[in-house]
Design an enzyme around this catalytic site. Structure first.
Site, short mmCIF file in Angstrom:
data_model
loop_
_atom_site.label_atom_id
_atom_site.label_comp_id
_atom_site.label_asym_id
_atom_site.label_seq_id
_atom_site.Cartn_x
_atom_site.Cartn_y
_atom_site.Cartn_z
N GLY A 1 13.52 -3.63 1.73
CA GLY A 1 13.59 -2.62 0.67
C GLY A 1 14.47 -2.96 -0.50
O GLY A 1 14.87 -2.06 -1.25
N GLU A 2 14.81 -4.25 -0.69
CA GLU A 2 15.68 -4.61 -1.80
C GLU A 2 15.01 -5.55 -2.81
O GLU A 2 15.70 -6.27 -3.54
CB GLU A 2 16.97 -5.25 -1.28
CG GLU A 2 17.90 -4.29 -0.58
CD GLU A 2 19.30 -4.84 -0.41
OE1 GLU A 2 20.27 -4.11 -0.70
OE2 GLU A 2 19.44 -6.01 0.03
N GLU B 1 0.82 -1.20 0.00
CA GLU B 1 0.00 0.00 0.00
C GLU B 1 0.86 1.26 0.00
O GLU B 1 0.52 2.26 -0.63
CB GLU B 1 -0.94 0.02 1.21
CG GLU B 1 -2.07 -1.00 1.15
CD GLU B 1 -1.64 -2.37 1.64
OE1 GLU B 1 -0.47 -2.52 2.08
OE2 GLU B 1 -2.47 -3.30 1.59
N GLU C 1 5.02 -5.96 -9.71
CA GLU C 1 6.44 -5.63 -9.68
C GLU C 1 7.29 -6.62 -10.48
O GLU C 1 8.12 -6.20 -11.30
CB GLU C 1 6.95 -5.53 -8.24
CG GLU C 1 6.85 -4.15 -7.67
CD GLU C 1 7.55 -4.04 -6.31
OE1 GLU C 1 8.13 -5.04 -5.84
OE2 GLU C 1 7.49 -2.95 -5.73
N PRO D 1 1.54 -9.46 -8.39
CA PRO D 1 2.51 -9.84 -9.42
C PRO D 1 3.01 -8.67 -10.27
O PRO D 1 3.80 -8.87 -11.20
CB PRO D 1 1.72 -10.82 -10.28
CG PRO D 1 0.32 -10.26 -10.25
CD PRO D 1 0.15 -9.70 -8.85
#
Length: 440
Positions: free
Chosen positions: A313-314, A68, A341, A339
């Site tokens: 965050g990777e 989100e 990304e 899905p």
């Protein structure tokens, strides 16, 4: 049951929240803090601010978790460009890290207050928002009611109503209507979601599509990407990302099956909740697999079987290391993971069959040929093996996935149109006051 009784029950909920706050609130705060919350900032969950309110118009933007948070980045950027202040609330450490990485100090970040009257009232009294924008699949009754009492317009964006939630609310239609009538606008992800919100009493409802499609590609450290690619060399690679309990073991079993013919295979496993990494590493070691943890920043050697993505965050890094990605919470869990990304970053998407939370996205990808569903571990192994051995098919799936993502774009512009009647007065107010809102 009459609407008057429905409102009475909701009022009782609000009173109970206040009366039971020391016990219930403390227990909930303890539960949510286990791996999901910054203990130092726990007071924010009780509505106690850690920052001063900036002067000028202010929008409260809420994004529950990482997905989100990423989805609302475009909306936040629009508000900041319009010189409107934003207090962004999230519910987890991971989402807070994403907010810090992507937005820095241009917004005020707070952990979302518990849905109990003292916490919500304290939060609203301090921040005094002019508008509340929620990107959330859960409905928080006390928060909705308190915003309604204060006459703060509240808009639900990127709205999604799961099968389970819809069935639960349908059993309580008067309660649902008494809550949803407080929403000034619902911007739903799909026609199915829109119809469900309308059936529960929300008005007006518009359909935008999925906001996450219109977000920028996940960032990556170019030097680290080059370093890891150098370590991997020409080794065949596939990834299982956003995995839930049981799916790491399935990925390990797939690795062992395929390693018989491809001894140089490497599997990337990225658990949805990185705090589970130590237990996952131990379970993989019991299967005789050599594991390199990304957090250790060590070398990936010829003996490494698994790269365990235990960092926050990777995802942009992990997905750029492979052209095959299995999406978790779909084989042993329920609902699936988004899905968009992986399709956006150029991977052939594989998933279990439990994808009801992202039904429309998967339907488009499946229709275009950018994704495949598997029933079990054996079928997953077969799909990974097929794609590793067929460059042309893998490339075709990647191209189809990118086309599908392009076709699904446009949600941001539709959402901004829906928000314009609420945001435009704040822009005017900001200009008249000469405020420094937005800090952009």
């Amino acid at each position: 049951m009459s609407e008057r009784w429905a409102r009475a029950i909701l009022a009782t909920y609000r009173w109970t929240g206040a009366a039971a706050y020391p016990l219930i609130g403390g227990y909930i705060a303890w539960r949510v803090s286990k791996g999901k919350e910054d203990r130092i900032r726990r007071h924010e969950r009780y509505g106690k601010p850690s920052r001063e309110r900036p002067s000028g118009p202010l929008v409260w933007m809420h994004a529950a978790s990482v997905g989100e948070t990423i989805a609302v980045l475009g909306l936040v950027e629009h508000l900041l460009t319009s010189r409107i202040n934003v207090v962004l609330t999230t519910g987890t450490v991971t989402s807070a890290s994403v907010a810090e990485e992507r937005l820095g100090d241009r917004v005020v970040h707070q952990y979302v207050p518990l849905d109990l009257k003292p916490a919500v009232s304290r939060f609203l009294s301090h921040w005094s928002p002019d508008l509340a924008i929620m990107a959330e699949s859960e409905i928080w009754p006390v928060t909705i009611l308190e915003l309604g009492v204060r006459h703060v317009p509240q808009v639900l964006v990127n709205g999604r109503m799961s099968d389970r939630s819809f069935a639960r609310w349908r059993r309580r239609p008067y309660l649902a209507e008494a809550l949803f009538e407080n929403l000034a606008h619902v911007v739903a992800q799909s026609e199915i979601d829109g119809e469900r919100f309308r059936a529960l009493g929300a008005r007006p409802v518009t359909v935008s599509g999925n906001l996450k499609v219109d977000t920028p590609m996940p960032p990556v450290d170019a030097d680290m990407l080059a370093r890891l690619k150098g370590m991997l060399g020409t080794r065949p690679v596939w990834a299982a990302v956003s995995t839930h309990p049981g799916e790491e073991e399935a990925a390990a079993d797939v690795h062992k099956m395929l390693r018989r013919r491809r001894p140089d295979l490497i599997t990337i496993i990225v658990p949805r909740h990185p705090e589970r990494a130590p237990a996952i590493k131990a379970a993989l070691a019991e299967k005789g697999l050599s594991v390199a943890c990304r957090s250790d920043n060590g070398a990936i050697t010829a003996q490494t079987d698994i790269l365990l993505g235990d960092t926050i965050g990777e995802m942009g890094l992990y997905l750029r290391l492979t052209e095959i990605a299995f999406m978790g919470r779909s084989l042993t869990g329920e609902g699936g993971q988004n899905p968009i990304e992986p399709a956006m970053l150029g991977t052939a998407v594989l998933s279990g069959v439990h994808v009801q939370n992202f039904r429309d996205s998967y339907a488009r990808l499946l229709d275009r040929g950018g994704a495949r569903l598997v029933r079990d571990t054996q079928m997953l192994a077969g799909a990974v093996n097929f794609l590793l051995n067929n460059d042309a098919m893998r490339g075709a799936m990647i191209a189809a996935g990118r086309r599908a993502v392009h076709e699904m774009s446009g949600a941001l512009s539709h959402t901004l149109v829906a928000l314009e009647p609420f945001v435009h007065p704040l822009i005017v107010k900001s200009r008249l006051q000469g405020s420094g809102g937005g800090r952009g």
